[in-house]
Design a protein around this motif. Structure first.
Motif, mmCIF file in Angstrom:
data_model
loop_
_atom_site.group_PDB
_atom_site.id
_atom_site.type_symbol
_atom_site.label_atom_id
_atom_site.label_comp_id
_atom_site.label_asym_id
_atom_site.label_seq_id
_atom_site.Cartn_x
_atom_site.Cartn_y
_atom_site.Cartn_z
ATOM 1 N N ILE A 179 0.544 -1.155 0.120
ATOM 2 C CA ILE A 179 0.001 -0.014 0.115
ATOM 3 C C ILE A 179 0.897 1.439 -0.115
ATOM 4 C CG2 ILE A 179 -1.766 1.166 1.269
ATOM 5 C CD1 ILE A 179 -2.673 -1.371 2.422
ATOM 6 N N ASN A 180 1.675 1.023 0.925
ATOM 7 C CA ASN A 180 2.759 2.528 1.010
ATOM 8 C C ASN A 180 3.835 2.203 0.195
ATOM 9 O OD1 ASN A 180 0.787 3.825 3.021
ATOM 10 N ND2 ASN A 180 1.488 2.384 4.352
ATOM 11 N N GLY A 181 4.152 1.201 -0.372
ATOM 12 C CA GLY A 181 5.368 1.080 -1.236
ATOM 13 C C GLY A 181 6.747 0.924 -0.452
ATOM 14 N N TRP A 182 6.554 0.045 0.297
ATOM 15 C CA TRP A 182 8.172 -0.128 1.011
ATOM 16 C C TRP A 182 8.329 -1.787 0.932
ATOM 17 C CZ3 TRP A 182 11.199 3.154 2.725
ATOM 18 C CH2 TRP A 182 10.691 4.350 3.407
ATOM 19 N N LEU A 183 9.623 -1.982 0.607
ATOM 20 C CA LEU A 183 10.262 -3.240 0.617
ATOM 21 C C LEU A 183 11.532 -3.393 1.679
ATOM 22 C CD1 LEU A 183 11.103 -6.199 0.202
ATOM 23 C CD2 LEU A 183 12.370 -5.427 -1.896
ATOM 24 N N VAL A 184 11.058 -3.928 2.929
ATOM 25 C CA VAL A 184 12.260 -3.910 3.917
ATOM 26 C C VAL A 184 12.836 -5.183 4.027
ATOM 27 C CG1 VAL A 184 12.714 -3.222 6.411
ATOM 28 C CG2 VAL A 184 11.017 -1.910 4.865
ATOM 29 N N ILE A 185 14.076 -5.525 4.165
ATOM 30 C CA ILE A 185 15.076 -6.659 4.093
ATOM 31 C C ILE A 185 15.589 -6.705 5.557
ATOM 32 C CG2 ILE A 185 16.591 -8.015 3.247
ATOM 33 C CD1 ILE A 185 16.141 -7.092 0.608
ATOM 34 N N ASP A 186 15.208 -7.667 6.329
ATOM 35 C CA ASP A 186 15.871 -7.795 7.628
ATOM 36 C C ASP A 186 17.358 -8.717 7.676
ATOM 37 O OD1 ASP A 186 16.483 -8.102 10.486
ATOM 38 O OD2 ASP A 186 14.956 -9.656 10.747
ATOM 39 N N SER A 187 18.492 -7.795 7.404
ATOM 40 C CA SER A 187 19.646 -8.414 7.537
ATOM 41 C C SER A 187 20.708 -7.355 7.979
ATOM 42 C CB SER A 187 20.044 -8.810 6.118
ATOM 43 O OG SER A 187 21.358 -9.200 6.049
ATOM 44 N N ALA A 188 21.645 -8.005 8.790
ATOM 45 C CA ALA A 188 22.655 -7.197 9.332
ATOM 46 C C ALA A 188 23.978 -7.086 8.107
ATOM 47 C CB ALA A 188 23.510 -7.708 10.335
ATOM 48 N N SER A 189 23.829 -8.124 7.291
ATOM 49 C CA SER A 189 24.786 -8.009 6.123
ATOM 50 C C SER A 189 24.189 -7.439 4.722
ATOM 51 C CB SER A 189 25.052 -9.508 5.808
ATOM 52 O OG SER A 189 25.647 -9.704 4.742
ATOM 53 N N PRO A 190 24.849 -6.399 4.200
ATOM 54 C CA PRO A 190 24.450 -6.079 2.857
ATOM 55 C C PRO A 190 24.283 -6.932 2.074
ATOM 56 C CG PRO A 190 26.076 -4.306 4.112
ATOM 57 C CD PRO A 190 25.946 -5.599 4.750
ATOM 58 N N ALA A 191 25.490 -7.998 2.032
ATOM 59 C CA ALA A 191 25.505 -9.027 1.319
ATOM 60 C C ALA A 191 24.327 -9.857 1.051
ATOM 61 C CB ALA A 191 26.836 -9.740 1.262
ATOM 62 N N LYS A 192 23.591 -10.127 2.263
ATOM 63 C CA LYS A 192 22.502 -11.120 2.230
ATOM 64 C C LYS A 192 21.277 -10.366 1.922
ATOM 65 C CE LYS A 192 24.632 -14.091 5.700
ATOM 66 N NZ LYS A 192 24.537 -14.565 7.147
ATOM 67 N N ALA A 193 21.255 -9.142 2.240
ATOM 68 C CA ALA A 193 20.121 -8.283 1.817
ATOM 69 C C ALA A 193 20.186 -8.360 0.075
ATOM 70 C CB ALA A 193 20.262 -6.934 2.239
ATOM 71 N N GLU A 194 21.160 -8.126 -0.624
ATOM 72 C CA GLU A 194 21.360 -8.193 -2.058
ATOM 73 C C GLU A 194 20.940 -9.372 -2.484
ATOM 74 O OE1 GLU A 194 21.831 -6.642 -5.894
ATOM 75 O OE2 GLU A 194 21.811 -5.448 -3.768
ATOM 76 N N GLU A 195 21.400 -10.540 -1.595
ATOM 77 C CA GLU A 195 20.936 -11.923 -2.125
ATOM 78 C C GLU A 195 19.680 -12.221 -2.271
ATOM 79 O OE1 GLU A 195 22.659 -15.974 -0.434
ATOM 80 O OE2 GLU A 195 21.366 -15.010 1.069
ATOM 81 N N PHE A 196 18.685 -11.512 -1.088
ATOM 82 C CA PHE A 196 17.532 -11.513 -0.994
ATOM 83 C C PHE A 196 16.758 -10.831 -2.262
ATOM 84 C CE2 PHE A 196 13.106 -10.184 0.142
ATOM 85 C CZ PHE A 196 12.735 -10.995 0.820
#
Length: 297
Positions: A130-147
């Motif tokens: 609805i509000n246009g958010w994608l939020v990834i829960d990760s301490a690692s930028p590499a794992k967020a990028e993997e997601f």
């Protein structure tokens, strides 16, 4: 279900408002598990055992990317390969060259993989269509990028963008600390990191930010790259210069509210998710405002 580290992305508002259709697309790339000689397997799993690939509560969606990895240290492969090379040298009376040694190591890797232990890990993401958010829960930028990369592979179209704001987080945080005044709705806490142009850094932990020493660092050109803050006495976190939110902690009043509701684990999970998404959405709105607003696409 309480996220701890947030990587923030933007989707168009009212994007793909059909959880079942999204789940069907994710279903093309689910986690299959490692076969005997696979070092790694990646794919979508249900956030709740036995549930759908998209866990939907009040039009908020939760996705989970699962990863299975074989634990096969290079030192083990090297030792087995060395033993194999010695056997060949003794049996054939010749030395093993570098190229052949690499081939032996590859053979040993394939031989040892079926016997390796498997480690499971997962990364969760929350979509607010609805509000246009994608939020990834990760301490690692590499794992967020993997997601994010796997989400791109899974969906026919994913118009996602990194969140961009008018004022850089470093400039804003430096100004708040120099003035000793947080933006509306926030308070400054006692963890801080400053960095100079030559990458020298100073870090304060559980230290008051009101001293002249900190202002002197700023006067000599250091900028704030990490700052602990609290939002509305409800959520504490650390903001960094990459606009990532670390060490997100929901204060007792929220968790007490969640624990007082729900008769079973499934209900409590949904209540936790509803409270978390509602509070974080308001936090993000206030944070974007404090950083001068969002840059128009």
């Amino acid at each position: 279900m309480w996220f701890k580290n947030l990587h923030l992305y933007r989707l168009p508002r009212n994007w793909a408002a059909d959880a079942e259709q999204l789940a069907a697309q994710l279903g093309k790339l689910t986690l299959q598990g490692c076969h005997a000689t696979d070092p790694r397997s990646i794919g979508w799993v249900a956030p709740r055992d036995g549930g759908a690939l998209v866990h939907s509560v009040n039009q908020q969606w939760l996705l989970t990317l699962g990863v299975e990895e074989k634990l096969l240290p290079a030192s083990i492969v090297k030792r087995f390969a060395s033993d194999k090379a010695k056997e060949i040298e003794e049996a054939e009376g010749r030395r093993i060259g570098r190229r052949e040694m690499r081939e032996i190591q590859q053979e040993m890797t394939l031989e040892l993989l079926p016997r390796a232990f498997i480690r499971n890990r997962s990364t969760s993401g929350w979509i607010d269509p609805i509000n246009g958010w994608l939020v990834i829960d990760s301490a690692s930028p590499a794992k967020a990028e993997e997601f994010l990369e796997h989400l791109h592979k899974s969906l026919d179209a994913l118009p996602v963008k990194v969140l961009k704001v008018t004022q850089s987080p470093s400039a804003a945080m430096t100004g708040w600390v120099a003035d000793g005044e947080a933006p509306v709705g926030f308070t400054l806490d006692q963890d801080l990191e400053l960095r100079s142009t030559d990458k020298a850094s100073v870090r304060y932990v559980n230290h008051t930010l009101e001293g002249e020493e900190i202002r002197q660092h700023i006067a000599t050109g250091k900028i704030v790259t990490r700052l602990a803050m609290t939002w509305n006495d409800r959520i504490s976190f650390v903001l960094n210069d990459q606009l990532q939110i670390k060490r997100l902690a929901f204060l007792d009043i929220l968790k007490e509210q969640a624990e007082s509701q729900g008769e079973n684990a499934d209900e409590r999970f949904d209540i936790d998710f509803t409270l978390m998404t509602g509070e974080v959405a308001r936090l993000l709105d206030d944070l974007v405002t404090a950083l001068g607003g969002e840059v128009a696409a």
